[in-house]
Design a protein around this motif. Sequence first.
Motif: not given
Length: 397
Positions: A241-242, A337-338, A272-276, A310-311
Amino acid sequence: MTEAPSRRPAPLPTERATPLDPPTGLAHLREHQPVSPIAHPDGTTGWLVTSNALVREVLADPRFSSRSELIHSPMRTDPPTPAPRGVFIGMDAPEHPRYRKLLTGQFTVRRIRQLTDRIEQIVEQALDATEAAGQPADLIQTFALPIPSLLICELLGVPYESHEDFERWTNVMSSAGSALADAQAAEAALTAFLAGIVADKRARPTDDVLSGVIHEGSLDDEEALGIALMLLVAGHETTSGMLGLGTLALLTHPGQLALLREDPALIDGAVEELLRYVTIAQFDVGVRAALEDVELGGRLIRAGDSVSVSFIAANRDPDVFDDPDTLDITRPPGRHVAFGHGAHACLGQQLARMELRIAFPALLRRFPGLRLAVPVEEIPVRSEMPVYGAYRLPVGW
Protein backbone atom coordinates in the motif's frame (compact mmCIF):
# COMPACT_ATOMS: atom_id res chain seq x y z
CA MET A 1 -16.52 15.31 31.78
CA THR A 2 -19.43 14.54 29.46
CA GLU A 3 -20.90 11.39 28.00
CA ALA A 4 -22.14 10.79 24.46
CA PRO A 5 -24.75 13.25 23.17
CA SER A 6 -28.28 12.00 22.75
CA ARG A 7 -28.33 12.46 18.95
CA ARG A 8 -27.63 9.33 16.90
CA PRO A 9 -23.90 8.88 16.19
CA ALA A 10 -22.75 8.78 12.56
CA PRO A 11 -20.75 5.90 11.05
CA LEU A 12 -16.98 6.07 10.70
CA PRO A 13 -16.04 8.55 7.91
CA THR A 14 -14.54 6.70 4.92
CA GLU A 15 -15.35 8.77 1.81
CA ARG A 16 -12.44 10.71 0.32
CA ALA A 17 -12.45 13.59 -2.18
CA THR A 18 -9.29 12.20 -3.84
CA PRO A 19 -7.23 9.05 -3.18
CA LEU A 20 -4.67 11.02 -1.15
CA ASP A 21 -7.11 13.07 0.95
CA PRO A 22 -8.10 11.89 4.43
CA PRO A 23 -11.74 10.80 4.75
CA THR A 24 -14.04 13.81 4.63
CA GLY A 25 -15.05 15.02 8.08
CA LEU A 26 -12.03 13.85 10.06
CA ALA A 27 -10.46 17.31 10.22
CA HIS A 28 -13.71 18.81 11.51
CA LEU A 29 -13.98 16.15 14.21
CA ARG A 30 -10.36 16.61 15.25
CA GLU A 31 -10.88 20.35 15.67
CA HIS A 32 -14.29 20.33 17.34
CA GLN A 33 -14.80 16.88 18.87
CA PRO A 34 -11.56 14.85 19.00
CA VAL A 35 -13.32 12.12 20.97
CA SER A 36 -16.62 11.56 19.20
CA PRO A 37 -19.25 8.80 19.24
CA ILE A 38 -19.56 6.62 16.14
CA ALA A 39 -22.11 4.01 15.09
CA HIS A 40 -20.84 0.49 14.43
CA PRO A 41 -22.45 -1.73 11.76
CA ASP A 42 -23.31 -4.35 14.40
CA GLY A 43 -25.59 -1.87 16.18
CA THR A 44 -23.22 -0.92 18.99
CA THR A 45 -21.84 2.56 19.59
CA GLY A 46 -18.13 3.26 19.98
CA TRP A 47 -15.75 6.20 19.98
CA LEU A 48 -13.46 7.77 17.38
CA VAL A 49 -10.27 9.53 18.50
CA THR A 50 -8.75 11.98 16.02
CA SER A 51 -6.09 14.14 17.71
CA ASN A 52 -2.44 13.07 17.71
CA ALA A 53 -2.05 13.50 21.47
CA LEU A 54 -5.17 11.52 22.34
CA VAL A 55 -4.37 8.76 19.83
CA ARG A 56 -1.01 8.32 21.54
CA GLU A 57 -2.69 8.39 24.94
CA VAL A 58 -5.06 5.56 24.03
CA LEU A 59 -2.34 3.41 22.48
CA ALA A 60 -0.05 3.80 25.51
CA ASP A 61 -2.72 3.27 28.20
CA PRO A 62 -3.09 -0.35 29.42
CA ARG A 63 -6.68 0.42 30.40
CA PHE A 64 -7.45 0.21 26.68
CA SER A 65 -7.24 -3.44 25.64
CA SER A 66 -6.24 -5.00 22.31
CA ARG A 67 -8.06 -8.25 23.06
CA SER A 68 -10.04 -9.19 19.96
CA GLU A 69 -12.90 -10.74 21.92
CA LEU A 70 -13.68 -7.35 23.49
CA ILE A 71 -13.56 -5.19 20.36
CA HIS A 72 -16.38 -4.16 18.03
CA SER A 73 -15.30 -3.16 14.53
CA PRO A 74 -16.26 0.28 13.19
CA MET A 75 -16.69 -1.24 9.72
CA ARG A 76 -17.59 -4.94 10.03
CA THR A 77 -20.52 -6.86 11.48
CA ASP A 78 -18.47 -9.89 12.56
CA PRO A 79 -19.02 -10.60 16.27
CA PRO A 80 -15.97 -10.15 18.52
CA THR A 81 -13.99 -13.39 18.88
CA PRO A 82 -10.71 -14.23 20.62
CA ALA A 83 -7.55 -13.93 18.52
CA PRO A 84 -6.16 -17.29 17.36
CA ARG A 85 -3.18 -18.45 19.38
CA GLY A 86 -0.06 -16.72 18.10
CA VAL A 87 -1.90 -13.74 16.60
CA PHE A 88 -0.61 -11.48 19.32
CA ILE A 89 -1.81 -8.20 17.82
CA GLY A 90 -5.19 -9.16 19.30
CA MET A 91 -3.83 -9.84 22.79
CA ASP A 92 -2.66 -8.03 25.93
CA ALA A 93 0.04 -8.91 28.44
CA PRO A 94 1.22 -11.47 29.32
CA GLU A 95 0.51 -13.24 26.00
CA HIS A 96 1.37 -10.29 23.78
CA PRO A 97 4.91 -9.60 25.06
CA ARG A 98 5.69 -13.33 25.23
CA TYR A 99 4.95 -13.87 21.55
CA ARG A 100 6.38 -10.53 20.44
CA LYS A 101 9.69 -11.22 22.17
CA LEU A 102 10.13 -14.34 20.05
CA LEU A 103 10.10 -12.20 16.91
CA THR A 104 12.02 -9.17 18.13
CA GLY A 105 15.36 -10.81 17.34
CA GLN A 106 14.18 -11.63 13.82
CA PHE A 107 13.53 -7.96 12.98
CA THR A 108 16.49 -6.12 14.51
CA VAL A 109 18.03 -3.15 12.67
CA ARG A 110 21.20 -5.19 12.18
CA ARG A 111 19.36 -8.09 10.56
CA ILE A 112 17.34 -5.74 8.33
CA ARG A 113 20.56 -4.09 7.13
CA GLN A 114 21.87 -7.52 6.20
CA LEU A 115 18.90 -7.84 3.84
CA THR A 116 19.86 -4.73 1.85
CA ASP A 117 21.46 -6.57 -1.06
CA ARG A 118 18.54 -8.97 -1.39
CA ILE A 119 15.99 -6.15 -1.28
CA GLU A 120 17.91 -4.34 -4.02
CA GLN A 121 17.81 -7.49 -6.16
CA ILE A 122 14.07 -7.91 -5.64
CA VAL A 123 13.45 -4.25 -6.51
CA GLU A 124 15.48 -4.57 -9.74
CA GLN A 125 13.48 -7.67 -10.69
CA ALA A 126 10.26 -5.73 -10.18
CA LEU A 127 11.56 -2.83 -12.29
CA ASP A 128 12.52 -5.26 -15.05
CA ALA A 129 8.99 -6.71 -14.94
CA THR A 130 7.50 -3.22 -15.11
CA GLU A 131 9.59 -2.32 -18.14
CA ALA A 132 8.77 -5.63 -19.82
CA ALA A 133 5.04 -5.08 -19.28
CA GLY A 134 5.11 -2.06 -21.58
CA GLN A 135 3.11 1.10 -21.30
CA PRO A 136 0.82 1.66 -19.57
CA ALA A 137 1.97 -0.70 -16.81
CA ASP A 138 0.06 -1.35 -13.61
CA LEU A 139 2.63 -0.41 -10.98
CA ILE A 140 0.70 -2.28 -8.27
CA GLN A 141 0.98 -5.63 -10.05
CA THR A 142 4.52 -5.22 -11.37
CA PHE A 143 6.19 -3.28 -8.56
CA ALA A 144 4.29 -2.41 -5.37
CA LEU A 145 2.89 -5.87 -4.64
CA PRO A 146 5.70 -8.22 -5.78
CA ILE A 147 8.46 -6.52 -3.75
CA PRO A 148 7.01 -7.02 -0.24
CA SER A 149 5.29 -10.29 -1.18
CA LEU A 150 8.50 -11.91 -2.38
CA LEU A 151 10.48 -10.59 0.58
CA ILE A 152 8.04 -11.74 3.25
CA CYS A 153 7.77 -15.14 1.55
CA GLU A 154 11.55 -15.52 1.68
CA LEU A 155 11.73 -14.35 5.30
CA LEU A 156 9.02 -16.80 6.37
CA GLY A 157 10.10 -19.61 4.09
CA VAL A 158 6.79 -19.61 2.17
CA PRO A 159 6.87 -20.56 -1.56
CA TYR A 160 6.39 -17.37 -3.61
CA GLU A 161 4.69 -19.44 -6.30
CA SER A 162 1.61 -19.42 -4.06
CA HIS A 163 1.49 -15.62 -3.73
CA GLU A 164 -1.55 -15.13 -5.96
CA ASP A 165 -3.54 -17.54 -3.82
CA PHE A 166 -2.67 -16.01 -0.45
CA GLU A 167 -3.09 -12.47 -1.77
CA ARG A 168 -6.59 -13.37 -2.98
CA TRP A 169 -7.49 -15.07 0.31
CA THR A 170 -6.15 -12.11 2.27
CA ASN A 171 -8.19 -9.62 0.27
CA VAL A 172 -11.41 -11.54 0.84
CA MET A 173 -10.68 -11.96 4.56
CA SER A 174 -9.88 -8.28 5.07
CA SER A 175 -12.55 -6.58 3.00
CA ALA A 176 -15.45 -5.10 4.93
CA GLY A 177 -17.59 -5.85 1.87
CA SER A 178 -17.01 -9.63 1.95
CA ALA A 179 -19.86 -11.92 2.91
CA LEU A 180 -19.17 -13.75 6.18
CA ALA A 181 -19.23 -17.15 4.45
CA ASP A 182 -16.71 -15.99 1.83
CA ALA A 183 -14.39 -14.55 4.48
CA GLN A 184 -14.58 -17.77 6.49
CA ALA A 185 -13.84 -19.86 3.40
CA ALA A 186 -10.84 -17.71 2.52
CA GLU A 187 -9.53 -17.94 6.07
CA ALA A 188 -9.92 -21.71 6.04
CA ALA A 189 -8.02 -21.98 2.74
CA LEU A 190 -5.16 -19.76 3.94
CA THR A 191 -5.00 -21.59 7.26
CA ALA A 192 -4.78 -24.98 5.55
CA PHE A 193 -2.03 -23.68 3.25
CA LEU A 194 0.02 -22.32 6.14
CA ALA A 195 -0.55 -25.44 8.26
CA GLY A 196 1.32 -27.39 5.59
CA ILE A 197 4.17 -24.87 5.69
CA VAL A 198 4.39 -25.10 9.50
CA ALA A 199 4.49 -28.89 9.40
CA ASP A 200 7.28 -28.76 6.83
CA LYS A 201 9.32 -26.28 8.91
CA ARG A 202 8.98 -28.45 11.98
CA ALA A 203 10.24 -31.49 10.11
CA ARG A 204 12.84 -29.74 7.96
CA PRO A 205 13.84 -26.35 9.47
CA THR A 206 15.70 -23.86 7.30
CA ASP A 207 17.19 -20.40 7.84
CA ASP A 208 13.96 -18.44 7.96
CA VAL A 209 11.86 -16.60 10.52
CA LEU A 210 9.17 -19.26 10.79
CA SER A 211 11.66 -22.08 11.40
CA GLY A 212 13.35 -19.90 13.99
CA VAL A 213 10.26 -19.18 16.07
CA ILE A 214 9.07 -22.78 15.87
CA HIS A 215 12.31 -24.29 17.12
CA GLU A 216 13.80 -21.51 19.25
CA GLY A 217 10.51 -20.45 20.79
CA SER A 218 9.18 -23.95 21.45
CA LEU A 219 5.86 -23.10 19.83
CA ASP A 220 3.25 -25.71 19.06
CA ASP A 221 1.74 -25.92 15.57
CA GLU A 222 -1.29 -23.80 16.42
CA GLU A 223 0.85 -20.95 17.78
CA ALA A 224 3.27 -21.09 14.85
CA LEU A 225 0.34 -21.07 12.45
CA GLY A 226 -1.07 -17.92 14.07
CA ILE A 227 2.25 -16.11 13.83
CA ALA A 228 2.72 -17.17 10.21
CA LEU A 229 -0.77 -15.96 9.33
CA MET A 230 -0.26 -12.59 11.00
CA LEU A 231 3.17 -11.93 9.46
CA LEU A 232 2.22 -13.07 5.97
CA VAL A 233 -0.84 -10.83 5.83
CA ALA A 234 0.78 -7.80 7.48
CA GLY A 235 4.10 -8.17 5.68
CA HIS A 236 2.84 -7.72 2.15
CA GLU A 237 -0.34 -5.64 2.40
CA THR A 238 1.14 -2.73 4.32
CA THR A 239 4.32 -2.11 2.34
CA SER A 240 2.49 -2.71 -0.92
CA GLY A 241 0.00 0.00 0.00
CA MET A 242 2.81 2.42 0.82
CA LEU A 243 4.77 1.72 -2.36
CA GLY A 244 1.70 2.32 -4.49
CA LEU A 245 0.27 5.38 -2.78
CA GLY A 246 3.73 6.78 -1.98
CA THR A 247 4.49 6.74 -5.70
CA LEU A 248 1.14 8.35 -6.41
CA ALA A 249 1.90 11.10 -3.89
CA LEU A 250 5.23 11.86 -5.58
CA LEU A 251 3.73 11.84 -9.07
CA THR A 252 1.01 14.28 -8.03
CA HIS A 253 3.56 16.55 -6.35
CA PRO A 254 6.14 17.10 -9.12
CA GLY A 255 8.10 19.66 -7.11
CA GLN A 256 8.69 17.13 -4.34
CA LEU A 257 9.53 14.41 -6.85
CA ALA A 258 12.09 16.73 -8.48
CA LEU A 259 13.67 17.45 -5.09
CA LEU A 260 14.10 13.77 -4.37
CA ARG A 261 15.42 13.07 -7.86
CA GLU A 262 17.98 15.88 -7.54
CA ASP A 263 19.09 14.90 -4.02
CA PRO A 264 18.72 11.18 -3.24
CA ALA A 265 20.11 11.89 0.24
CA LEU A 266 16.65 13.19 1.09
CA ILE A 267 15.22 9.68 0.91
CA ASP A 268 15.12 9.03 4.68
CA GLY A 269 13.08 12.17 5.32
CA ALA A 270 10.99 11.54 2.22
CA VAL A 271 10.01 8.09 3.47
CA GLU A 272 8.96 9.44 6.87
CA GLU A 273 6.95 12.22 5.23
CA LEU A 274 5.25 9.81 2.83
CA LEU A 275 4.39 7.53 5.74
CA ARG A 276 2.79 10.49 7.51
CA TYR A 277 1.07 11.96 4.48
CA VAL A 278 -0.38 8.75 3.06
CA THR A 279 -1.08 6.79 6.30
CA ILE A 280 -2.39 3.46 5.05
CA ALA A 281 -3.70 2.15 8.41
CA GLN A 282 -7.47 2.68 8.34
CA PHE A 283 -10.20 1.04 10.43
CA ASP A 284 -9.77 -2.08 12.59
CA VAL A 285 -6.00 -1.51 12.88
CA GLY A 286 -6.17 0.75 15.93
CA VAL A 287 -9.27 -0.32 17.84
CA ARG A 288 -9.16 -0.83 21.60
CA ALA A 289 -11.70 -1.72 24.30
CA ALA A 290 -11.92 0.12 27.61
CA LEU A 291 -11.32 -2.23 30.52
CA GLU A 292 -12.76 0.29 32.99
CA ASP A 293 -14.36 3.72 32.94
CA VAL A 294 -11.77 6.16 31.53
CA GLU A 295 -11.84 9.94 31.06
CA LEU A 296 -10.44 10.82 27.65
CA GLY A 297 -10.40 14.29 26.18
CA GLY A 298 -13.25 15.39 28.44
CA ARG A 299 -15.39 12.36 27.54
CA LEU A 300 -16.36 9.47 29.79
CA ILE A 301 -15.50 6.20 28.06
CA ARG A 302 -17.43 3.42 29.76
CA ALA A 303 -15.94 0.01 30.50
CA GLY A 304 -16.56 -2.23 27.49
CA ASP A 305 -16.75 0.60 24.95
CA SER A 306 -14.70 0.17 21.76
CA VAL A 307 -12.41 3.06 20.86
CA SER A 308 -11.11 3.52 17.30
CA VAL A 309 -8.03 5.70 16.89
CA SER A 310 -7.58 7.46 13.54
CA PHE A 311 -3.92 7.30 12.49
CA ILE A 312 -4.89 9.29 9.41
CA ALA A 313 -6.31 12.21 11.40
CA ALA A 314 -3.47 12.08 13.93
CA ASN A 315 -0.90 12.37 11.15
CA ARG A 316 -2.59 15.51 9.77
CA ASP A 317 -2.93 17.20 13.18
CA PRO A 318 -1.92 20.91 12.92
CA ASP A 319 -1.04 20.90 16.63
CA VAL A 320 1.88 18.61 15.76
CA PHE A 321 2.69 19.28 12.09
CA ASP A 322 2.98 22.69 10.42
CA ASP A 323 0.84 22.89 7.29
CA PRO A 324 -0.08 19.20 7.71
CA ASP A 325 -1.98 18.81 4.44
CA THR A 326 1.13 19.70 2.43
CA LEU A 327 3.59 17.02 1.33
CA ASP A 328 7.07 18.27 2.25
CA ILE A 329 9.91 15.74 2.05
CA THR A 330 12.25 18.24 3.78
CA ARG A 331 9.99 18.37 6.85
CA PRO A 332 11.89 17.71 10.10
CA PRO A 333 11.09 14.32 11.64
CA GLY A 334 7.84 14.54 13.58
CA ARG A 335 5.63 12.47 15.82
CA HIS A 336 3.76 10.55 13.15
CA VAL A 337 1.95 7.37 14.16
CA ALA A 338 2.03 5.57 10.81
CA PHE A 339 3.46 2.51 12.60
CA GLY A 340 1.25 2.88 15.65
CA HIS A 341 2.53 3.68 19.11
CA GLY A 342 3.16 1.94 22.41
CA ALA A 343 3.49 -1.77 23.07
CA HIS A 344 1.74 -2.72 19.84
CA ALA A 345 3.80 -0.50 17.50
CA CYS A 346 4.57 -2.27 14.23
CA LEU A 347 7.21 -4.95 14.74
CA GLY A 348 8.33 -4.83 11.10
CA GLN A 349 8.64 -1.06 10.75
CA GLN A 350 12.41 -1.11 10.14
CA LEU A 351 11.96 -3.67 7.36
CA ALA A 352 9.23 -1.55 5.78
CA ARG A 353 11.41 1.56 5.95
CA MET A 354 14.30 -0.28 4.28
CA GLU A 355 12.07 -1.48 1.44
CA LEU A 356 10.75 2.03 0.84
CA ARG A 357 14.19 3.65 1.04
CA ILE A 358 15.50 1.30 -1.63
CA ALA A 359 12.44 1.05 -3.89
CA PHE A 360 11.48 4.72 -4.42
CA PRO A 361 14.92 5.97 -5.62
CA ALA A 362 15.36 2.87 -7.81
CA LEU A 363 11.99 3.50 -9.44
CA LEU A 364 12.84 7.14 -10.16
CA ARG A 365 16.26 6.21 -11.56
CA ARG A 366 14.88 3.55 -13.90
CA PHE A 367 12.01 5.70 -15.20
CA PRO A 368 12.99 9.40 -15.27
CA GLY A 369 9.81 10.24 -17.14
CA LEU A 370 7.44 8.30 -14.88
CA ARG A 371 3.91 9.70 -15.00
CA LEU A 372 0.32 8.70 -14.32
CA ALA A 373 -1.42 7.16 -17.30
CA VAL A 374 -4.91 8.08 -16.05
CA PRO A 375 -6.35 11.03 -14.11
CA VAL A 376 -5.81 10.63 -10.37
CA GLU A 377 -9.59 10.55 -9.81
CA GLU A 378 -9.81 7.32 -11.86
CA ILE A 379 -7.42 5.33 -9.64
CA PRO A 380 -9.46 2.70 -7.74
CA VAL A 381 -8.65 2.55 -4.03
CA ARG A 382 -9.20 0.06 -1.22
CA SER A 383 -11.58 2.17 0.89
CA GLU A 384 -13.23 -0.94 2.32
CA MET A 385 -10.00 -2.51 3.56
CA PRO A 386 -8.25 -2.03 6.93
CA VAL A 387 -5.03 -1.31 5.02
CA TYR A 388 -5.58 1.46 2.49
CA GLY A 389 -4.04 1.31 -0.96
CA ALA A 390 -4.68 1.41 -4.70
CA TYR A 391 -6.04 -1.56 -6.60
CA ARG A 392 -4.35 -0.38 -9.79
CA LEU A 393 -1.85 2.37 -10.61
CA PRO A 394 -1.45 2.72 -14.40
CA VAL A 395 1.76 4.56 -15.33
CA GLY A 396 3.79 5.46 -18.37
CA TRP A 397 7.30 6.80 -18.76
